[in-house]
Design a protein around this motif. Structure first.
Motif, PDB file in Angstrom:
ATOM      1  N   ASP A 199     -10.419  -2.279  -2.895  1.00  0.00           N
ATOM      2  CA  ASP A 199     -11.173  -2.998  -1.947  1.00  0.00           C
ATOM      3  C   ASP A 199     -11.933  -2.011  -1.263  1.00  0.00           C
ATOM      4  O   ASP A 199     -11.655  -1.235  -0.517  1.00  0.00           O
ATOM      5  CB  ASP A 199      -9.945  -3.550  -0.823  1.00  0.00           C
ATOM      6  CG  ASP A 199     -10.511  -4.167   0.338  1.00  0.00           C
ATOM      7  OD1 ASP A 199     -11.752  -3.560   0.656  1.00  0.00           O
ATOM      8  OD2 ASP A 199     -10.001  -5.094   0.709  1.00  0.00           O
ATOM      9  N   SER A 200     -13.093  -2.409  -1.406  1.00  0.00           N
ATOM     10  CA  SER A 200     -14.016  -1.519  -0.920  1.00  0.00           C
ATOM     11  C   SER A 200     -14.022  -1.526   0.575  1.00  0.00           C
ATOM     12  O   SER A 200     -13.616  -2.366   1.201  1.00  0.00           O
ATOM     13  CB  SER A 200     -15.584  -1.720  -1.309  1.00  0.00           C
ATOM     14  OG  SER A 200     -16.427  -1.782  -0.375  1.00  0.00           O
ATOM     15  N   SER A 254     -12.761  -8.237  -4.319  1.00  0.00           N
ATOM     16  CA  SER A 254     -12.413  -6.849  -3.846  1.00  0.00           C
ATOM     17  C   SER A 254     -10.911  -6.418  -4.306  1.00  0.00           C
ATOM     18  O   SER A 254     -10.300  -7.175  -4.902  1.00  0.00           O
ATOM     19  CB  SER A 254     -12.114  -6.793  -2.017  1.00  0.00           C
ATOM     20  OG  SER A 254     -13.138  -7.109  -1.402  1.00  0.00           O
ATOM     21  N   SER A 255     -11.131  -5.261  -4.456  1.00  0.00           N
ATOM     22  CA  SER A 255      -9.488  -4.588  -4.947  1.00  0.00           C
ATOM     23  C   SER A 255      -9.381  -3.256  -4.101  1.00  0.00           C
ATOM     24  O   SER A 255     -10.407  -2.493  -3.971  1.00  0.00           O
ATOM     25  CB  SER A 255      -9.469  -4.526  -6.489  1.00  0.00           C
ATOM     26  OG  SER A 255     -10.496  -3.735  -6.946  1.00  0.00           O
ATOM     27  N   PHE A 256      -8.126  -2.753  -4.058  1.00  0.00           N
ATOM     28  CA  PHE A 256      -8.091  -1.478  -3.248  1.00  0.00           C
ATOM     29  C   PHE A 256      -6.596  -0.882  -3.743  1.00  0.00           C
ATOM     30  O   PHE A 256      -5.592  -1.577  -3.858  1.00  0.00           O
ATOM     31  CB  PHE A 256      -7.990  -1.949  -1.884  1.00  0.00           C
ATOM     32  CG  PHE A 256      -7.434  -1.106  -0.888  1.00  0.00           C
ATOM     33  CD1 PHE A 256      -8.527  -0.048  -0.339  1.00  0.00           C
ATOM     34  CD2 PHE A 256      -6.227  -0.880  -0.538  1.00  0.00           C
ATOM     35  CE1 PHE A 256      -8.341   0.757   0.640  1.00  0.00           C
ATOM     36  CE2 PHE A 256      -5.876   0.237   0.595  1.00  0.00           C
ATOM     37  CZ  PHE A 256      -6.992   1.184   0.995  1.00  0.00           C
ATOM     38  N   GLN A 257      -6.851   0.186  -3.768  1.00  0.00           N
ATOM     39  CA  GLN A 257      -5.657   1.068  -3.951  1.00  0.00           C
ATOM     40  C   GLN A 257      -5.793   2.433  -2.971  1.00  0.00           C
ATOM     41  O   GLN A 257      -6.838   3.142  -3.040  1.00  0.00           O
ATOM     42  CB  GLN A 257      -5.689   1.617  -5.324  1.00  0.00           C
ATOM     43  CG  GLN A 257      -5.202   0.756  -6.405  1.00  0.00           C
ATOM     44  CD  GLN A 257      -5.010   1.422  -7.762  1.00  0.00           C
ATOM     45  OE1 GLN A 257      -4.253   2.316  -7.947  1.00  0.00           O
ATOM     46  NE2 GLN A 257      -6.016   0.905  -8.947  1.00  0.00           N
ATOM     47  N   ASP A 258      -4.702   2.779  -2.408  1.00  0.00           N
ATOM     48  CA  ASP A 258      -4.765   3.866  -1.840  1.00  0.00           C
ATOM     49  C   ASP A 258      -3.059   4.687  -1.801  1.00  0.00           C
ATOM     50  O   ASP A 258      -2.097   3.832  -1.903  1.00  0.00           O
ATOM     51  CB  ASP A 258      -5.246   3.949  -0.425  1.00  0.00           C
ATOM     52  CG  ASP A 258      -4.303   3.335   0.648  1.00  0.00           C
ATOM     53  OD1 ASP A 258      -3.201   2.729   0.435  1.00  0.00           O
ATOM     54  OD2 ASP A 258      -4.584   3.414   1.895  1.00  0.00           O
ATOM     55  N   ALA A 259      -3.264   5.882  -1.410  1.00  0.00           N
ATOM     56  CA  ALA A 259      -1.890   6.416  -1.393  1.00  0.00           C
ATOM     57  C   ALA A 259      -1.792   7.739  -0.498  1.00  0.00           C
ATOM     58  O   ALA A 259      -2.841   8.237  -0.176  1.00  0.00           O
ATOM     59  CB  ALA A 259      -1.245   6.981  -2.702  1.00  0.00           C
ATOM     60  N   SER A 260      -0.768   8.036   0.224  1.00  0.00           N
ATOM     61  CA  SER A 260      -0.523   9.302   0.872  1.00  0.00           C
ATOM     62  C   SER A 260       0.842   9.823   0.454  1.00  0.00           C
ATOM     63  O   SER A 260       1.760   9.236   0.331  1.00  0.00           O
ATOM     64  CB  SER A 260      -0.406   8.771   2.488  1.00  0.00           C
ATOM     65  OG  SER A 260       0.601   8.078   2.988  1.00  0.00           O
ATOM     66  N   PHE A 261       0.744  11.155   0.634  1.00  0.00           N
ATOM     67  CA  PHE A 261       2.052  11.884  -0.281  1.00  0.00           C
ATOM     68  C   PHE A 261       2.047  13.286   0.373  1.00  0.00           C
ATOM     69  O   PHE A 261       0.662  13.923   0.639  1.00  0.00           O
ATOM     70  CB  PHE A 261       2.127  11.627  -1.552  1.00  0.00           C
ATOM     71  CG  PHE A 261       0.683  12.105  -2.368  1.00  0.00           C
ATOM     72  CD1 PHE A 261       0.593  13.617  -2.685  1.00  0.00           C
ATOM     73  CD2 PHE A 261      -0.260  11.490  -2.548  1.00  0.00           C
ATOM     74  CE1 PHE A 261      -0.378  13.755  -3.600  1.00  0.00           C
ATOM     75  CE2 PHE A 261      -1.224  11.852  -3.161  1.00  0.00           C
ATOM     76  CZ  PHE A 261      -1.629  13.003  -3.799  1.00  0.00           C
ATOM     77  N   GLU A 315      -5.577  -6.785  -5.165  1.00  0.00           N
ATOM     78  CA  GLU A 315      -6.857  -7.576  -5.545  1.00  0.00           C
ATOM     79  C   GLU A 315      -7.088  -8.882  -4.862  1.00  0.00           C
ATOM     80  O   GLU A 315      -5.884  -9.665  -4.757  1.00  0.00           O
ATOM     81  CB  GLU A 315      -6.901  -7.566  -7.016  1.00  0.00           C
ATOM     82  CG  GLU A 315      -6.816  -6.351  -7.786  1.00  0.00           C
ATOM     83  CD  GLU A 315      -6.652  -6.329  -9.063  1.00  0.00           C
ATOM     84  OE1 GLU A 315      -7.223  -7.399  -9.830  1.00  0.00           O
ATOM     85  OE2 GLU A 315      -6.544  -5.338  -9.963  1.00  0.00           O
ATOM     86  N   TYR A 316      -8.209  -9.333  -4.537  1.00  0.00           N
ATOM     87  CA  TYR A 316      -8.277 -10.304  -3.824  1.00  0.00           C
ATOM     88  C   TYR A 316      -9.794 -10.921  -3.774  1.00  0.00           C
ATOM     89  O   TYR A 316     -10.703 -10.058  -3.948  1.00  0.00           O
ATOM     90  CB  TYR A 316      -7.814 -10.562  -2.372  1.00  0.00           C
ATOM     91  CG  TYR A 316      -8.481  -9.532  -1.433  1.00  0.00           C
ATOM     92  CD1 TYR A 316      -9.461  -9.977  -0.623  1.00  0.00           C
ATOM     93  CD2 TYR A 316      -8.108  -8.172  -1.358  1.00  0.00           C
ATOM     94  CE1 TYR A 316     -10.159  -9.148   0.240  1.00  0.00           C
ATOM     95  CE2 TYR A 316      -8.355  -7.407  -0.202  1.00  0.00           C
ATOM     96  CZ  TYR A 316      -9.490  -7.764   0.220  1.00  0.00           C
ATOM     97  OH  TYR A 316     -10.284  -6.906   1.373  1.00  0.00           O
ATOM     98  N   GLN A 317      -9.940 -12.078  -3.543  1.00  0.00           N
ATOM     99  CA  GLN A 317     -11.298 -12.695  -3.118  1.00  0.00           C
ATOM    100  C   GLN A 317     -11.264 -13.407  -1.804  1.00  0.00           C
ATOM    101  O   GLN A 317     -10.159 -13.715  -1.335  1.00  0.00           O
ATOM    102  CB  GLN A 317     -11.412 -13.815  -4.127  1.00  0.00           C
ATOM    103  CG  GLN A 317     -11.760 -13.276  -5.659  1.00  0.00           C
ATOM    104  CD  GLN A 317     -10.361 -13.412  -6.191  1.00  0.00           C
ATOM    105  OE1 GLN A 317      -9.627 -14.472  -6.257  1.00  0.00           O
ATOM    106  NE2 GLN A 317     -10.184 -12.290  -7.101  1.00  0.00           N
TER     107      GLN A 317
END
Length: 421
Positions: A27-28, A121-128, A159-161
């Motif tokens: 997801d930008s 849109s689509s979006f991935q994020d991570a914290s570690f 992911e979504y519209q």
């Protein structure tokens, strides 16, 4: 038998999934329409197309990401180079946003228009933390007689519209403008993993292993369609722009993606809250990690994790953020840009400083430097073109990641095509 745990630890599932996932991503960070000034008035494009993409990390180099995504084999050199960049808190993002927009003017109210936007849109994020990375990549053998705290870890993917409807209002002799839009969202696949507590203790001679885990994973089913979405939601967006005519400067405040996608009662939930003492553990019981499924383990091992599965509704909160942008025209041919972002997601605050130079009539080139966000340091190449009613803004992001992928993180691009009808 020694307990030598590496990539197959169950609570590292989602961290590995964020690297190796084969679904489209991102997801930008939602698109920010460029300001235009004409005859001492603000003037925004009324129709256009936008694309915004970013892949970045504070720790994972581009070579590391390429190896993992395409070859499913990460070289030791890539691992070592990424390990040198580790902080106590580390971040990863892969996001994409693309769509079209249109402003319909109102004949009886020339300063007011209706806004329409359609995008995917689509979006991935991570914290570690650094212990998660080290345990996954180097194993636990060198942590003998030491308790390793894995801290809190988060991974999200959606992911979504969306269809956006709103208003644009100019006021004060068109030196100020407000945009307000409400997005109606159709949610596709979603996956959210939270490690709330995690630690590993390895006995000095490797004869036993103590694992303390508390995590939660929520995932929708695959195969969503526009006419049969897995989730529905809304989001609110607001922006305010101000032109300072005497200073030849503009300031913009954006609040984006304040909302969520609701997934129904058929959404899968998997939880673990347990402390386990392993002795004589046969790690051959663990199978390889697949893209979308959990770690496959023998029943004799699986039951020790006290995994609970059920189905229930949940809300996936979108990656909201606040932007403050200042743009100053410098006589006679250059523009200075300063921008700050604050995120309500797995990212640090970001500060950006850019410079554009008028190369020839209506065509600018430049660059900016970004610090923070989902990375430590980035350099972007910028272009801007203005001709009568047409607007073009573009950038190639994280140039250092293209030039030196072994040592740097980041890839991305931005494109905006706009026109005043």
């Amino acid at each position: 038998m020694q307990a030598n745990v590496k990539l197959y630890f169950i609570f590292f599932l989602v961290f590995s999934n964020s690297i190796f996932a084969q679904n489209k991503s991102a997801d930008s960070i939602p698109f920010n329409k460029p300001l235009e000034v004409e005859n001492n008035h603000l003037k925004l494009p009324t129709v256009g197309y936008f694309l915004d993409w970013q892949t970045n990390s504070t720790v994972l180099t581009n070579t590391f990401l390429f190896d993992g995504r395409f070859d499913l084999f990460i070289s030791q050199e890539s691992v070592n180079q990424s390990a040198k960049k580790l902080n106590n808190n580390n971040y990863f993002v892969h996001q994409f946003n693309s769509g079209v927009f249109y402003e319909m003017p109102l004949k009886n109210k020339p300063n007011l228009g209706l806004l329409f936007e359609l995008s995917a849109s689509s979006f991935q994020d991570a914290s570690f933390n650094k212990n998660v990375f080290n345990m996954v990549m180097f194993g636990n053998a060198h942590y003998r007689n030491e308790k390793i705290e894995l801290g809190k870890m988060v991974y999200r993917n959606i992911e979504y519209q969306k269809i956006g409807i709103g208003v644009r209002n100019y006021f004060k002799a068109k030196t100020q403008c407000i945009n307000l839009t409400l997005d109606f969202i159709l949610g596709d696949y979603a996956n959210q993993f939270k490690l709330n507590r995690g630690s590993v203790f390895t006995e000095q001679n490797g004869e036993y292993l103590d694992v303390d885990l508390n995590y939660e994973r929520r995932t929708s089913s695959l195969g969503a369609r526009v006419y049969n979405p897995k989730g529905v939601g809304t989001a609110l967006n607001f922006s305010w722009s101000k032109l300072y005519t005497k200073k030849n400067a503009t300031i913009t405040v954006d609040v984006k993606n304040i909302g969520f996608v609701h997934y129904g009662p058929s959404t899968g939930v998997q939880t673990v809250d347990t402390a386990i003492h392993f002795t004589g553990l046969d790690l051959g019981a663990f199978s390889a990690i697949s893209t979308f499924n959990t770690v496959g383990v023998k029943d004799s091992i699986l039951k020790n994790f006290n995994i609970k599965s059920k189905e229930e509704a949940f809300n996936f909160y979108l990656p909201s953020f606040l932007t403050l942008k200042y743009e100053q025209g410098l006589a006679p041919k250059s523009i200075l840009q300063i921008q700050a972002n604050a995120y309500l997601s797995n990212a640090l605050p970001m500060l950006k400083c850019g410079y554009l130079y008028l190369l020839k009539s209506n065509f600018y080139i430049g660059s900016d430097i970004r610090v923070g966000g989902y990375s430590k340091f980035d350099i972007d190449f910028l272009i801007r073109y203005r001709a009568k009613k047409m607007y073009i803004d573009g950038s190639i992001n994280s140039v250092e990641g293209l030039i030196s992928p072994k040592y740097n993180s980041g890839l991305g691009a931005f494109l905006h095509l706009g026109m005043n009808l």
